[in-house]
Design a protein around this motif. Sequence first.
Motif, short mmCIF file in Angstrom:
data_model
loop_
_atom_site.label_atom_id
_atom_site.label_comp_id
_atom_site.label_asym_id
_atom_site.label_seq_id
_atom_site.Cartn_x
_atom_site.Cartn_y
_atom_site.Cartn_z
N VAL A 194 5.65 -3.35 -3.65
CA VAL A 194 6.93 -2.70 -3.99
C VAL A 194 7.17 -2.00 -2.63
CG1 VAL A 194 7.81 -0.68 -5.32
CG2 VAL A 194 6.13 -2.46 -6.34
N CYS A 204 4.21 0.26 2.14
CA CYS A 204 4.62 -0.48 0.82
C CYS A 204 3.39 -0.30 0.04
CB CYS A 204 4.77 -1.78 1.04
SG CYS A 204 3.35 -2.99 1.40
N ASN A 297 6.53 -3.22 -12.31
CA ASN A 297 7.13 -2.42 -11.13
C ASN A 297 8.37 -1.88 -11.57
OD1 ASN A 297 5.46 -3.87 -9.60
ND2 ASN A 297 7.09 -5.79 -9.15
N ARG A 301 9.39 2.17 -10.50
CA ARG A 301 10.82 2.53 -10.16
C ARG A 301 11.32 3.78 -10.57
NH1 ARG A 301 11.07 0.87 -4.71
NH2 ARG A 301 11.26 -1.16 -4.93
N LYS A 306 14.48 2.51 -6.18
CA LYS A 306 14.92 1.56 -5.46
C LYS A 306 15.75 1.95 -3.77
CE LYS A 306 15.29 -3.44 -5.44
NZ LYS A 306 15.60 -4.41 -6.34
#
Length: 354
Positions: A194, A204, A297, A301, A306
């Motif tokens: 991610v 990351c 994922n 978030r 994002k």
Amino acid sequence: MERKTFRHLNLNDRIKMETMLNSGHKVTEIAEYLHVHRSTIYREMQRGLYMHREEGYFCKEKPRYSSDLGQKRHDWAAEGKGRSIKIGHDTMLADYIENKIIQEKYSPEAALAAAENSGIHFLTKISVRTLYRYIDIGIFLRLTNKNLPVKSKRKRAYHHVRIQKRASSGQSIEHRPKEINKRNAFGHWEMDTVKGKQGVTKSCLLVLTERKTRGEVILKLENQKAESVVNALDRLERKWGDMFPKVFRSITVDNGTEFSDCIGMERSSRCLGEKRTYLFYCHPYSSWERGSNENQNRLIRRHIPKGEDFDAKQEHDIAYIEKWINDYPRRIFGYKSSAELFRNEIERINQEKT
């Protein structure tokens, strides 16, 4: 203090409420005077809210409550609502749901499951479909569709034709044993990264999802290189020791450059010359072949949207997100959490050893 029983406000109540608000009375005072719960006053204030333009040179606008507007909106809702609003009799449940969805980032379905398993005695019980309808028509004081993790972020789907630029590093998913596809066997994982804000975030997250229990492991990497991924798996192997080959029997990844070192990811850092796990690579641009990973994922978030730069995220921040996901009630498991199922599998492995 004795709990106030629920009742609807009438036009006279609304006129008194408007007068008291304009006179500077507090919500608790108005609720006591009208013999209703303070949540009723807050909801009514939202219903009759408008922007009042004051006289003067600057023509400032201030939010005000209008009894006429509140009554019109009440009458309009009453005409088309059909059955009465069940949750209107249970402000405790309304507050609980609002907190779960807004503060703890639960979905409406998970919030209702948490309420049922909380041990708290609520006056009413509503279905998931009813809860979504209540959110749509604005029954809640603070909760709207903007607070929902999926509904607020729907975008138009665009279809692009893509071509893989390099060959996969290891075995194709086509050679993955069928028992893994059925999700009946424990210890088979999906792995992904991610990433943060493009061109800004150097670090990351390395995310591993166990296919049977949906157990989650999240590790922060300093960069997005293949070497960092191998080093993270080395740390994970040292943590699990002899249990690693039994807990991480296989890992399925995509064809990103961070997963290009297949040999490094498979080889053991503790027992030279031996494999610690087996890698399988998805078909190019087929994220659905790591469906569990993709769904998890989305949960991440909810905490790290994002485009957000998360270089500053500390280990305790990542640990909180990992625990939140593992403790999240899952409909697919009868609202048990992944953490419960994962612990059961580890206990079974330990029992087999003895």
